[in-house]
Design a protein around this motif. Structure first.
Motif, short mmCIF file in Angstrom:
data_model
loop_
_atom_site.label_atom_id
_atom_site.label_comp_id
_atom_site.label_asym_id
_atom_site.label_seq_id
_atom_site.Cartn_x
_atom_site.Cartn_y
_atom_site.Cartn_z
N VAL A 33 -70.54 20.66 -71.34
CA VAL A 33 -72.02 20.80 -72.29
C VAL A 33 -72.39 22.31 -72.10
O VAL A 33 -72.16 23.11 -73.19
CB VAL A 33 -72.86 19.88 -71.82
N LEU A 34 -72.57 22.55 -70.83
CA LEU A 34 -72.81 24.19 -70.69
C LEU A 34 -71.62 24.93 -70.00
O LEU A 34 -71.90 26.20 -70.15
CB LEU A 34 -74.29 24.17 -69.85
N VAL A 35 -70.92 24.33 -69.31
CA VAL A 35 -69.73 24.94 -68.53
C VAL A 35 -68.49 24.17 -68.93
O VAL A 35 -68.64 22.85 -68.73
CB VAL A 35 -70.27 25.28 -67.20
N PHE A 79 -61.25 25.01 -56.77
CA PHE A 79 -62.18 24.42 -57.55
C PHE A 79 -62.62 25.38 -58.83
O PHE A 79 -62.74 24.95 -59.77
CB PHE A 79 -63.13 23.57 -57.35
N ALA A 80 -63.12 26.42 -58.37
CA ALA A 80 -63.43 27.65 -59.05
C ALA A 80 -62.55 27.66 -60.39
O ALA A 80 -63.10 28.05 -61.47
CB ALA A 80 -63.96 28.89 -58.31
N GLY A 84 -65.86 28.80 -68.15
CA GLY A 84 -66.85 29.64 -68.77
C GLY A 84 -67.81 28.95 -69.54
O GLY A 84 -67.98 27.69 -69.85
N PRO A 85 -68.63 29.59 -70.27
CA PRO A 85 -69.95 28.74 -71.26
C PRO A 85 -69.19 28.13 -72.23
O PRO A 85 -68.10 28.71 -72.91
CB PRO A 85 -70.45 29.93 -71.62
N VAL A 86 -69.69 26.97 -72.63
CA VAL A 86 -69.35 26.44 -73.75
C VAL A 86 -69.61 26.87 -74.94
O VAL A 86 -70.75 27.33 -75.15
CB VAL A 86 -69.59 24.85 -73.55
N ASP A 87 -68.78 27.16 -76.03
CA ASP A 87 -69.11 28.00 -77.14
C ASP A 87 -70.30 27.13 -77.76
O ASP A 87 -70.54 26.14 -78.15
CB ASP A 87 -68.06 27.69 -78.36
N GLY A 88 -71.42 28.19 -78.14
CA GLY A 88 -72.53 27.95 -78.78
C GLY A 88 -73.63 27.43 -77.80
O GLY A 88 -74.97 27.44 -78.54
N THR A 89 -73.48 26.95 -76.83
CA THR A 89 -74.52 26.01 -75.88
C THR A 89 -75.53 27.10 -75.23
O THR A 89 -76.56 26.94 -75.36
CB THR A 89 -74.24 25.05 -75.28
N THR A 90 -74.97 28.38 -74.87
CA THR A 90 -75.85 29.21 -74.37
C THR A 90 -76.96 29.83 -75.32
O THR A 90 -78.16 29.61 -75.07
CB THR A 90 -75.11 30.43 -73.81
N SER A 114 -69.86 30.48 -63.24
CA SER A 114 -69.00 30.48 -64.36
C SER A 114 -70.02 30.49 -65.72
O SER A 114 -69.55 30.91 -66.79
CB SER A 114 -68.13 29.07 -64.32
N SER A 115 -71.13 29.85 -65.87
CA SER A 115 -71.91 29.92 -66.73
C SER A 115 -73.26 30.12 -66.44
O SER A 115 -74.04 29.57 -66.12
CB SER A 115 -71.91 28.33 -67.42
#
Length: 224
Positions: free
Chosen positions: A22-24, A88-89, A94-100, A130-131
């Motif tokens: 959702v965010l990452v 795990f990293a 990275g950010p999910v498109d558009g949610t930032t 990451s986000s």
């Protein structure tokens, strides 16, 4: 605004975000992409029931104990799970498109922003790296720290109590319909996340974002 069960007209004033997908972005295979094919990952995942193992770690099972369980039942796969945990990293994309951008607009409108995630306590520190938008949330309830996972209503009660939320004035966004149902079980409005465009449309409909270029409003509380 909407009419709560009590009959009072209430404006939504808080949005709670799930984090993963959702965010990452999160793609577990990427932890092993340097040493196995995707088909090999799928074989591993099916053999050890990776979703269940991951869920257990999200619920607070230490990584070392999860690896030991796999070692006991599928010794040939223990090293793969160990690699997943240590690398795990690499699974975070990275950010999910558009949610930032949506988070920023909600913040500018005065909306409270909180996080609720099923995530291992041992790897949660990678999330905001990451986000970075995750750092804009006033707090995040992390399942691995609480010992309870979504969709159990208990974790939503922890969220409400810790942040002093009013369920009837709160919106929860998650990519899992089951988790959304868990939120709705305690009176929170749930939105199933598919992509940022749909989320924006849903938030416009709820009055949390402006539509048709209208200026963002400052969110208030209840209104009779």
């Amino acid at each position: 605004m909407h009419r709560a069960d009590s009959g009072t007209v209430v404006a939504y004033d808080t949005v709670v975000f799930d984090l993963g997908r959702v965010l990452v972005g999160w793609e577990p295979y990427l932890a092993l992409a340097d040493r196995m094919t995707r088909d090999e990952w799928e074989t591993f995942s099916a053999a050890v029931d990776f979703p269940a193992v991951n869920h257990a770690m999200d619920a607070g099972l230490p990584h070392a104990d999860a690896i030991a369980r796999v070692e006991a039942s599928h010794p040939e796969h223990a090293a793969t799970l160990a690699r997943y945990c240590s690398n795990f990293a690499a699974t975070l994309t990275g950010p999910v498109d558009g949610t930032t951008e949506i988070v920023g607009e909600l913040a500018s409108a005065g909306t409270r922003l909180v996080g609720l995630t099923n995530w291992s306590a041992e790897t949660f520190h990678h999330a905001a790296v990451s986000s970075p938008v995750i750092e804009r949330l006033e707090g995040v309830v992390v399942s691995g720290r609480e010992g309870v996972v979504k969709p159990d209503p208990a974790i939503f009660r922890i969220l409400v109590d810790r942040h002093g939320l009013r369920p009837e004035a709160t919106v929860f966004v998650d990519d899992s319909p089951a988790n959304v149902a868990g939120a709705e079980a305690i009176g929170i409005r749930g939105l199933v996340f598919t992509d940022a465009a749909q989320l924006r449309a849903d938030l416009v409909e709820l009055g949390l974002l402006p539509g048709d270029g209208a200026p963002a409003r400052q969110n208030g509380g209840s209104a009779d």
